[in-house]
Design a protein around this motif. Sequence first.
Motif, short mmCIF file in Angstrom:
data_model
loop_
_atom_site.label_atom_id
_atom_site.label_comp_id
_atom_site.label_asym_id
_atom_site.label_seq_id
_atom_site.Cartn_x
_atom_site.Cartn_y
_atom_site.Cartn_z
N GLU A 275 32.85 15.96 -15.04
CA GLU A 275 33.41 14.94 -15.92
C GLU A 275 32.30 14.58 -16.89
OE1 GLU A 275 36.54 13.77 -15.91
OE2 GLU A 275 37.01 15.13 -14.24
N PHE A 276 32.66 14.29 -18.13
CA PHE A 276 31.65 13.97 -19.13
C PHE A 276 30.75 12.82 -18.69
CE2 PHE A 276 30.13 11.65 -22.86
CZ PHE A 276 29.33 12.64 -23.43
N GLU A 277 31.33 11.77 -18.17
CA GLU A 277 30.54 10.59 -17.77
C GLU A 277 29.51 10.92 -16.70
OE1 GLU A 277 30.34 7.67 -19.28
OE2 GLU A 277 31.86 8.33 -20.72
N ASP A 278 29.81 11.89 -15.87
CA ASP A 278 28.85 12.31 -14.83
C ASP A 278 27.75 13.20 -15.39
OD1 ASP A 278 30.37 10.95 -12.92
OD2 ASP A 278 31.59 12.72 -12.48
N LEU A 279 28.08 13.98 -16.42
CA LEU A 279 27.12 14.91 -17.01
C LEU A 279 26.23 14.26 -18.06
CD1 LEU A 279 26.25 17.91 -17.04
CD2 LEU A 279 27.93 18.26 -18.86
N PHE A 280 26.74 13.23 -18.73
CA PHE A 280 26.03 12.66 -19.87
C PHE A 280 24.63 12.13 -19.54
CE2 PHE A 280 25.07 9.45 -23.14
CZ PHE A 280 25.03 10.30 -24.23
N PRO A 281 24.38 11.49 -18.40
CA PRO A 281 23.00 11.04 -18.11
C PRO A 281 22.00 12.20 -18.12
CG PRO A 281 24.51 9.94 -16.65
CD PRO A 281 25.32 11.00 -17.38
N THR A 282 22.40 13.38 -17.66
CA THR A 282 21.51 14.53 -17.68
C THR A 282 21.30 15.01 -19.11
OG1 THR A 282 22.29 15.14 -15.48
CG2 THR A 282 21.12 16.84 -16.71
N VAL A 283 22.37 15.00 -19.91
CA VAL A 283 22.25 15.36 -21.33
C VAL A 283 21.27 14.41 -22.00
CG1 VAL A 283 23.49 15.44 -23.54
CG2 VAL A 283 24.55 16.39 -21.48
N ALA A 284 21.43 13.11 -21.77
CA ALA A 284 20.57 12.10 -22.39
C ALA A 284 19.12 12.22 -21.92
CB ALA A 284 21.11 10.70 -22.11
N ASN A 285 18.92 12.66 -20.71
CA ASN A 285 17.56 12.87 -20.20
C ASN A 285 16.90 14.05 -20.92
OD1 ASN A 285 15.37 12.35 -18.39
ND2 ASN A 285 16.01 14.13 -17.21
N MET A 286 17.67 15.09 -21.19
CA MET A 286 17.14 16.27 -21.88
C MET A 286 17.01 16.04 -23.38
SD MET A 286 19.24 19.39 -20.17
CE MET A 286 19.02 19.87 -18.48
N TYR A 287 17.90 15.22 -23.93
CA TYR A 287 17.92 14.96 -25.37
C TYR A 287 18.13 13.46 -25.56
CZ TYR A 287 19.07 15.44 -30.31
OH TYR A 287 19.07 15.33 -31.67
N PRO A 288 17.04 12.66 -25.50
CA PRO A 288 17.16 11.20 -25.53
C PRO A 288 17.95 10.64 -26.72
CG PRO A 288 14.94 11.85 -24.92
CD PRO A 288 15.66 13.10 -25.34
N ASN A 289 17.95 11.32 -27.85
CA ASN A 289 18.70 10.85 -29.01
C ASN A 289 20.21 10.89 -28.77
OD1 ASN A 289 18.61 9.76 -31.59
ND2 ASN A 289 18.68 11.74 -32.59
N ALA A 290 20.63 11.56 -27.71
CA ALA A 290 22.07 11.67 -27.39
C ALA A 290 22.70 10.30 -27.14
CB ALA A 290 22.26 12.56 -26.17
N LYS A 291 21.93 9.36 -26.65
CA LYS A 291 22.48 8.04 -26.34
C LYS A 291 23.09 7.37 -27.57
CE LYS A 291 19.33 7.32 -22.53
NZ LYS A 291 18.12 6.65 -22.05
N ARG A 292 22.55 7.66 -28.75
CA ARG A 292 23.08 7.08 -29.98
C ARG A 292 24.31 7.83 -30.50
NH1 ARG A 292 17.84 7.18 -33.25
NH2 ARG A 292 19.27 8.18 -34.67
#
Length: 127
Positions: A11-28
């Motif tokens: 699920e996107f919500e479960d994967l997004f923290p890992t994405v944000a860890n790899m690419y911190p700008n993703a949070k914005r």
Amino acid sequence: MKVKDLLETFEFEDLFPTVANMYPNAKRHKREFQEAFDILQNIRVTPSNKNVRYMVIEDSESHDTYFGAQDSTFKTSWDVLAGKEVKRDKYVDLSDEEIAANILINAIFLGNCPRSFEESQKALRRA
């Protein structure tokens, strides 16, 4: 396992923290990442005999090593990328979640996205 099959296990919500860890700008830009994730999960796959192979890579300048896949693997249309087999070399210590997050990031920044995502891709590349 194919790229699309791997992404469908999350699920996107479960994967997004890992994405944000790899690419911190993703949070914005969570909306754009969600959009890309949804497209990749629902895209009609073009079968491919190629794969996304995760291996130990040595940086030619610093000589540091890291786990990753060659950038050229992602320089294709998303429908072809979704049909590639995901492979992991023997000593690669990455979870399926880390690989899925890496694939999402690389698809966005290196891949040839569908027209429906072009504006979001441009926004992310400018960020």
